[in-house]
Design a protein around this motif. Sequence first.
Motif, PDB file in Angstrom:
ATOM      1  N   ASP A  73     -58.422 -29.098 -14.091  1.00 52.77           N
ATOM      2  CA  ASP A  73     -57.571 -29.147 -13.203  1.00 52.77           C
ATOM      3  C   ASP A  73     -57.883 -29.250 -11.634  1.00 52.77           C
ATOM      4  O   ASP A  73     -57.288 -29.119 -10.698  1.00 52.77           O
ATOM      5  CB  ASP A  73     -56.485 -28.447 -13.293  1.00 52.77           C
ATOM      6  N   ARG A  74     -59.263 -28.391 -11.752  1.00 48.89           N
ATOM      7  CA  ARG A  74     -59.453 -28.368  -9.650  1.00 48.89           C
ATOM      8  C   ARG A  74     -59.985 -29.680  -9.285  1.00 48.89           C
ATOM      9  O   ARG A  74     -59.957 -29.210  -7.573  1.00 48.89           O
ATOM     10  CB  ARG A  74     -61.496 -27.540  -9.985  1.00 48.89           C
ATOM     11  N   LEU A  75     -60.510 -31.079 -10.159  1.00 52.02           N
ATOM     12  CA  LEU A  75     -60.662 -32.125  -9.198  1.00 52.02           C
ATOM     13  C   LEU A  75     -59.157 -32.592  -8.868  1.00 52.02           C
ATOM     14  O   LEU A  75     -59.636 -32.904  -7.441  1.00 52.02           O
ATOM     15  CB  LEU A  75     -61.611 -33.284 -10.662  1.00 52.02           C
ATOM     16  N   LEU A  76     -58.288 -32.746  -9.662  1.00 52.52           N
ATOM     17  CA  LEU A  76     -56.914 -33.003  -9.229  1.00 52.52           C
ATOM     18  C   LEU A  76     -56.339 -32.499  -7.956  1.00 52.52           C
ATOM     19  O   LEU A  76     -55.919 -33.295  -7.383  1.00 52.52           O
ATOM     20  CB  LEU A  76     -56.301 -33.427 -10.716  1.00 52.52           C
ATOM     21  N   PHE A  77     -56.751 -31.253  -7.781  1.00 51.02           N
ATOM     22  CA  PHE A  77     -55.583 -30.455  -7.018  1.00 51.02           C
ATOM     23  C   PHE A  77     -56.657 -30.574  -5.682  1.00 51.02           C
ATOM     24  O   PHE A  77     -56.322 -30.506  -4.767  1.00 51.02           O
ATOM     25  CB  PHE A  77     -56.185 -28.712  -7.303  1.00 51.02           C
ATOM     26  N   GLY A  78     -58.056 -30.958  -5.707  1.00 50.58           N
ATOM     27  CA  GLY A  78     -58.630 -31.143  -4.308  1.00 50.58           C
ATOM     28  C   GLY A  78     -58.615 -32.360  -3.897  1.00 50.58           C
ATOM     29  O   GLY A  78     -57.560 -32.807  -2.913  1.00 50.58           O
ATOM     30  N   LEU A  79     -57.752 -33.542  -4.795  1.00 50.50           N
ATOM     31  CA  LEU A  79     -57.620 -34.784  -4.265  1.00 50.50           C
ATOM     32  C   LEU A  79     -56.367 -34.742  -4.051  1.00 50.50           C
ATOM     33  O   LEU A  79     -55.763 -35.286  -3.194  1.00 50.50           O
ATOM     34  CB  LEU A  79     -57.244 -35.670  -6.190  1.00 50.50           C
ATOM     35  N   HIS A  80     -54.822 -33.863  -4.930  1.00 47.37           N
ATOM     36  CA  HIS A  80     -54.209 -33.717  -3.687  1.00 47.37           C
ATOM     37  C   HIS A  80     -54.361 -33.077  -2.273  1.00 47.37           C
ATOM     38  O   HIS A  80     -53.411 -33.801  -1.770  1.00 47.37           O
ATOM     39  CB  HIS A  80     -52.817 -32.494  -5.125  1.00 47.37           C
ATOM     40  N   MET A  81     -55.136 -31.989  -2.217  1.00 44.69           N
ATOM     41  CA  MET A  81     -54.537 -31.670  -1.042  1.00 44.69           C
ATOM     42  C   MET A  81     -55.665 -32.584  -0.323  1.00 44.69           C
ATOM     43  O   MET A  81     -55.115 -32.680   0.962  1.00 44.69           O
ATOM     44  CB  MET A  81     -56.015 -30.048  -1.286  1.00 44.69           C
ATOM     45  N   VAL A  96     -58.203 -21.454   1.794  1.00 45.47           N
ATOM     46  CA  VAL A  96     -56.441 -21.299   0.774  1.00 45.47           C
ATOM     47  C   VAL A  96     -57.666 -22.576  -0.239  1.00 45.47           C
ATOM     48  O   VAL A  96     -57.061 -22.577  -1.649  1.00 45.47           O
ATOM     49  CB  VAL A  96     -55.157 -22.347   1.296  1.00 45.47           C
ATOM     50  N   PHE A  97     -58.265 -23.376  -0.013  1.00 43.50           N
ATOM     51  CA  PHE A  97     -58.623 -24.163  -1.455  1.00 43.50           C
ATOM     52  C   PHE A  97     -59.804 -23.193  -1.957  1.00 43.50           C
ATOM     53  O   PHE A  97     -59.217 -23.280  -3.570  1.00 43.50           O
ATOM     54  CB  PHE A  97     -59.589 -26.017  -1.024  1.00 43.50           C
ATOM     55  N   ALA A  98     -60.235 -22.665  -1.409  1.00 41.46           N
ATOM     56  CA  ALA A  98     -60.835 -21.584  -1.999  1.00 41.46           C
ATOM     57  C   ALA A  98     -60.274 -20.463  -3.692  1.00 41.46           C
ATOM     58  O   ALA A  98     -60.511 -20.265  -4.638  1.00 41.46           O
ATOM     59  CB  ALA A  98     -61.936 -20.435  -1.538  1.00 41.46           C
ATOM     60  N   TYR A  99     -59.279 -20.043  -2.450  1.00 35.13           N
ATOM     61  CA  TYR A  99     -58.921 -19.347  -2.969  1.00 35.13           C
ATOM     62  C   TYR A  99     -57.528 -19.696  -4.519  1.00 35.13           C
ATOM     63  O   TYR A  99     -57.466 -19.365  -5.580  1.00 35.13           O
ATOM     64  CB  TYR A  99     -57.509 -18.578  -2.380  1.00 35.13           C
ATOM     65  N   VAL A 100     -57.182 -21.126  -4.389  1.00 29.78           N
ATOM     66  CA  VAL A 100     -56.358 -21.480  -5.106  1.00 29.78           C
ATOM     67  C   VAL A 100     -57.423 -21.986  -6.166  1.00 29.78           C
ATOM     68  O   VAL A 100     -56.683 -22.337  -7.242  1.00 29.78           O
ATOM     69  CB  VAL A 100     -55.011 -22.369  -4.712  1.00 29.78           C
ATOM     70  N   SER A 101     -58.137 -22.628  -5.950  1.00 31.21           N
ATOM     71  CA  SER A 101     -59.495 -23.372  -7.068  1.00 31.21           C
ATOM     72  C   SER A 101     -59.824 -22.266  -7.810  1.00 31.21           C
ATOM     73  O   SER A 101     -60.040 -22.975  -9.404  1.00 31.21           O
ATOM     74  CB  SER A 101     -60.877 -24.079  -6.441  1.00 31.21           C
ATOM     75  N   ARG A 102     -59.777 -20.822  -7.526  1.00 27.71           N
ATOM     76  CA  ARG A 102     -60.599 -19.802  -8.501  1.00 27.71           C
ATOM     77  C   ARG A 102     -59.051 -19.694  -9.587  1.00 27.71           C
ATOM     78  O   ARG A 102     -60.220 -18.889 -10.395  1.00 27.71           O
ATOM     79  CB  ARG A 102     -60.115 -18.922  -7.545  1.00 27.71           C
ATOM     80  N   SER A 103     -57.846 -19.755  -9.344  1.00 31.35           N
ATOM     81  CA  SER A 103     -56.956 -19.278 -10.181  1.00 31.35           C
ATOM     82  C   SER A 103     -56.975 -20.995 -10.989  1.00 31.35           C
ATOM     83  O   SER A 103     -55.838 -20.419 -11.964  1.00 31.35           O
ATOM     84  CB  SER A 103     -55.730 -19.291  -9.830  1.00 31.35           C
ATOM     85  N   LEU A 104     -57.493 -21.919 -10.737  1.00 28.24           N
ATOM     86  CA  LEU A 104     -56.960 -22.752 -11.704  1.00 28.24           C
ATOM     87  C   LEU A 104     -57.938 -23.271 -12.770  1.00 28.24           C
ATOM     88  O   LEU A 104     -59.713 -22.472 -13.151  1.00 28.24           O
ATOM     89  CB  LEU A 104     -57.102 -24.795 -10.228  1.00 28.24           C
ATOM     90  N   PHE A 105     -57.972 -23.965 -13.719  1.00 28.83           N
ATOM     91  CA  PHE A 105     -58.715 -24.713 -15.160  1.00 28.83           C
ATOM     92  C   PHE A 105     -58.992 -25.299 -14.120  1.00 28.83           C
ATOM     93  O   PHE A 105     -59.128 -26.337 -13.444  1.00 28.83           O
ATOM     94  CB  PHE A 105     -57.916 -25.258 -16.263  1.00 28.83           C
ATOM     95  N   LEU A 118     -45.985 -16.198  -0.897  1.00 25.78           N
ATOM     96  CA  LEU A 118     -45.882 -16.004   0.568  1.00 25.78           C
ATOM     97  C   LEU A 118     -46.990 -15.142   0.655  1.00 25.78           C
ATOM     98  O   LEU A 118     -47.843 -15.401   1.878  1.00 25.78           O
ATOM     99  CB  LEU A 118     -44.663 -15.987   0.364  1.00 25.78           C
ATOM    100  N   SER A 119     -46.674 -13.758   0.161  1.00 21.62           N
ATOM    101  CA  SER A 119     -47.722 -12.534   1.079  1.00 21.62           C
ATOM    102  C   SER A 119     -49.134 -12.806   0.633  1.00 21.62           C
ATOM    103  O   SER A 119     -50.006 -12.815   1.320  1.00 21.62           O
ATOM    104  CB  SER A 119     -47.243 -11.678   0.301  1.00 21.62           C
ATOM    105  N   ILE A 120     -49.852 -13.374  -0.418  1.00 20.41           N
ATOM    106  CA  ILE A 120     -51.314 -14.047  -0.523  1.00 20.41           C
ATOM    107  C   ILE A 120     -51.597 -14.845   0.557  1.00 20.41           C
ATOM    108  O   ILE A 120     -52.086 -14.984   1.153  1.00 20.41           O
ATOM    109  CB  ILE A 120     -51.050 -15.268  -1.852  1.00 20.41           C
ATOM    110  N   PHE A 121     -50.840 -16.119   0.969  1.00 22.41           N
ATOM    111  CA  PHE A 121     -51.080 -16.787   1.760  1.00 22.41           C
ATOM    112  C   PHE A 121     -50.430 -16.061   3.342  1.00 22.41           C
ATOM    113  O   PHE A 121     -51.780 -16.932   4.628  1.00 22.41           O
ATOM    114  CB  PHE A 121     -50.248 -18.032   1.756  1.00 22.41           C
ATOM    115  N   MET A 122     -50.126 -15.482   3.697  1.00 24.06           N
ATOM    116  CA  MET A 122     -50.232 -14.731   5.320  1.00 24.06           C
ATOM    117  C   MET A 122     -51.368 -13.905   4.290  1.00 24.06           C
ATOM    118  O   MET A 122     -51.549 -13.585   5.972  1.00 24.06           O
ATOM    119  CB  MET A 122     -48.852 -13.806   4.429  1.00 24.06           C
ATOM    120  N   ARG A 123     -52.129 -13.421   3.916  1.00 25.11           N
ATOM    121  CA  ARG A 123     -52.880 -13.027   3.400  1.00 25.11           C
ATOM    122  C   ARG A 123     -54.294 -13.446   4.251  1.00 25.11           C
ATOM    123  O   ARG A 123     -55.264 -12.717   4.743  1.00 25.11           O
ATOM    124  CB  ARG A 123     -53.463 -11.798   2.490  1.00 25.11           C
ATOM    125  N   LEU A 124     -54.461 -14.565   3.859  1.00 28.38           N
ATOM    126  CA  LEU A 124     -55.257 -14.878   4.165  1.00 28.38           C
ATOM    127  C   LEU A 124     -55.163 -16.221   5.297  1.00 28.38           C
ATOM    128  O   LEU A 124     -56.428 -16.081   5.890  1.00 28.38           O
ATOM    129  CB  LEU A 124     -54.762 -16.966   3.281  1.00 28.38           C
TER     130      LEU A 124
END
Length: 116
Positions: free
Chosen positions: A52-60, A40-49, A3-9
């Motif tokens: 998996d990024r396309l599926l995450f984008g579709l999910h968002m 959030v998209f940029a931050y989370v995408s950087r940590s994904l393989f 949660l602290s990461i999302f609060m920082r964002l």
Amino acid sequence: FALSIFMRLFMATLSSNKDLHNESLDAKISALKQSLVERVFAYVSRSLFKEDRLLFGLHMALSLHPEKFPDAERDFFMNITTYAVDPEHNSAPAWIDTDILAPYQALMKALPDVHK
């Protein structure tokens, strides 16, 4: 993610959009929401393989704007519904390679309006 990461964002989004003070409340909220989603998209995408990024984008996209995706489209892209294809019936354009013929036929069965 913590949660602290999302609060920082969230706090970074608020502090980077200080030029919105002359805008209406609705305009401010809309701009802040867009900025936060991008962060959030940029931050989370950087940590994904990468795979998996396309599926995450579709999910968002599906989560943020479900009204823009008809049920058949959502089900097809999330692999909820499968479609039988006929390898003998080839009505695909000439530029479709044979190795992607089955997925193309499934797409045309699931979403017939796509090719129009």
